[in-house]
Design a protein around this motif. Structure first.
Motif, short mmCIF file in Angstrom:
data_model
loop_
_atom_site.label_atom_id
_atom_site.label_comp_id
_atom_site.label_asym_id
_atom_site.label_seq_id
_atom_site.Cartn_x
_atom_site.Cartn_y
_atom_site.Cartn_z
N ASP B 8 0.81 -1.22 0.00
CA ASP B 8 0.00 0.00 0.00
C ASP B 8 0.85 1.27 0.00
OD1 ASP B 8 -2.11 -1.67 0.10
OD2 ASP B 8 -2.55 -1.38 2.24
N ASP B 9 2.11 1.15 0.40
CA ASP B 9 2.99 2.34 0.41
C ASP B 9 3.44 2.72 -1.00
OD1 ASP B 9 2.86 2.16 3.13
OD2 ASP B 9 4.79 1.12 3.34
N LEU B 10 3.29 1.78 -1.95
CA LEU B 10 3.82 2.02 -3.29
C LEU B 10 2.69 2.48 -4.20
CD1 LEU B 10 5.83 -1.30 -3.64
CD2 LEU B 10 6.83 0.97 -3.33
N PRO B 11 2.87 3.61 -4.88
CA PRO B 11 1.85 4.04 -5.84
C PRO B 11 1.82 3.07 -7.02
CG PRO B 11 3.77 5.48 -5.97
CD PRO B 11 4.03 4.52 -4.84
N ASP B 12 0.65 2.71 -7.50
CA ASP B 12 0.57 1.78 -8.63
C ASP B 12 1.26 2.41 -9.84
OD1 ASP B 12 0.02 -0.35 -10.17
OD2 ASP B 12 -2.15 -0.02 -10.29
N GLY B 13 2.13 1.65 -10.47
CA GLY B 13 2.88 2.15 -11.62
C GLY B 13 4.11 2.94 -11.24
N GLY B 14 4.36 3.11 -9.95
CA GLY B 14 5.50 3.91 -9.51
C GLY B 14 6.64 3.06 -8.98
#
Ligand code: FES
Ligand SMILES: [Fe+2]
Lengths: 313, 115
Positions: B8-14
């Motif tokens: 959840d800490d990671l932005p999708d696509g990032g």
């Protein structure tokens, strides 16, 4: 040929706002900029970079390698010098004269070139001054450093190219455009100086396979090593990433600090480069870590010796 | 198992880079939907490898389709690590095997931790 050196380097990038963030932190001033169209980023004498979107139809064609450099704009001293370039290059290639008076052509590698009477301003700024026993560069009470002293890049210094077919490339700049070779890294390539500029180099070529053709790095001159160190330290503190430096090159004697960038090439601060005239005898040495620099350092966070035993403990 | 972050800490696509004790480079984690891809922050252009972001965590190209080395513009496939453009053609990034545990934590597999 009375060529001074690059007035501007034109890039077609895939993230214009990222380039704005990087280049303004680096110290260039945006001009006529918008996030949609890009704009110019200029140093103190008006030389600088033009950043456009990769698909901007006003740009010359892109290199096949994906490298984002689209054109070099080389400044010459006056109209007679421009006419001389047109006459020489017109012998074996198409040279367009554009409405703004500039010339447009290509070198033998397919790098796009523009020539114009330089628009750079003459700088009237003191260099960084050094005090040494026997030679005091600064007046009494004149300070050598303060935390928020200006660190604005002064002028576009040089561009370094990955060049697949290096012999004809060197021949073109030396024999057709009159550049002098100042020094050479054997097996890599030469440093080149145009006739109307005493700087050790405005161009350096690195021999590479064809799939690498493009810009390896570009650099702006700073007012001295202190400005360079301070400017680079501010970049690090803001989260930008060093590639190489700070240090001092042997060929050219210039201090250097390279940062990776969203232009797809390194962007360097340089300071205190040697100048030369035609009495200079070029040197040659194999490229390697020893030859590339006199010394090399790596940034660390500020630290001071403190917290030791107190008096009386 | 070393926990790097939560999915959840990671932005999708990032992408984000993580320092890992005992590893001499950061680990890049790229999220694509519910999957993550881990790569060493080592551009293979020069011997020994060099880190690739132009700014903290800025590992992707403008269109976010590839991992990019921002020294000379090499592009790498996010899923295979293969260079598709630029100075590293024919080379690839070194994979860091990752798992996502039942609680949603992104972890490095133990084998990688020993290297
Ligand atoms: S160091 Fe990564 S592309 Fe050159
Ligand atoms: Fe340089």
């Amino acid at each position: 040929m009375q060529i001074i050196g690059p007035d501007s380097l034109v890039f077609g990038v895939d993230d214009v706002p990222a380039c704005h963030e990087f280049l303004t932190a680096y110290g260039l001033a945006p001009q006529d900029y918008s996030p949609e169209k890009g704009g110019h980023f200029v140093s103190l004498d008006g030389t600088g970079l033009e950043i456009r979107r990769r698909d901007d139809p006003s740009l010359p064609p892109a290199l096949k390698t994906g490298n984002m450099l689209r054109m070099q704009v080389l400044g010459v001293v006056d109209q007679a010098a421009l006419d001389a370039v047109a006459a020489e290059l017109g012998k074996d290639r198409q040279v367009l004269r554009l409405a703004d008076g500039s010339l447009r052509t290509q070198d033998d590698q397919g790098f796009e070139l523009s020539f114009r009477v330089t628009t750079r301003r003459q700088l009237d700024l003191p260099a960084e001054k050094v005090n040494a026993p026997g030679d005091l560069g600064r007046k009494p009470n004149q300070l050598g450093v303060w935390q928020d002293m200006p660190t604005d890049p002064r002028t576009l210094s040089h561009v370094v190219l990955f060049v697949p077919d290096i012999e004809p490339a060197v021949a073109f700049y030396r024999d057709r455009l009159g550049f002098r070779i100042t020094d050479t890294f054997i097996g890599t390539g030469p440093f080149l100086r145009p006739q109307a500029n005493p700087d050790h180099h405005t161009h350096f070529f690195i021999r590479t396979p064809p799939y690498m053709q493009g810009c390896e790095h570009l650099a702006f001159h700073m007012g001295g090593p202190t400005e360079l160190m301070l400017a680079g330290s501010k970049m690090i503190k803001a989260g930008f990433e060093s590639f190489w430096g700070p240090g001092r090159h042997k060929f050219g004697s210039n201090w250097f600090w390279y940062f990776k960038s969203p232009l797809g090439c390194n962007v360097e601060f340089d300071a205190d480069m040697d100048t030369h005239d035609d009495d200079w005898i070029p040197r040659e040495t194999p490229m390697g870590a020893e030859a590339a620099q006199a010394f090399l350092f790596q940034h660390r966070d500020k630290w001071a010796p403190s917290g030791g035993p107190k008096p009386g403990q | 198992m070393t926990v790097l972050c939560r999915l959840d800490d990671l932005p999708d696509g990032g992408a984000r880079g993580f320092e890992v004790p005992g590893l001499d480079c950061k680990v890049i984690v790229v999220r694509k939907g519910e999957r993550v891809h881990g790569w060493r922050d080592f551009c293979p252009h020069y011997k020994g490898g060099t880190p690739m972001a132009w700014k903290r965590d800025a590992y992707l190209n403008g269109a976010r389709t590839h991992i990019a080395c921002h020294a000379h513009g090499a592009w790498f496939d996010i899923e295979t690590g293969a260079c598709v453009q630029g100075p590293c053609l024919g080379r690839r990034l070194i994979r860091v095997p990752l798992t996502i545990d039942a609680a949603g934590a992104v972890c490095m597999r133990p084998r990688e931790e020993r290297t």
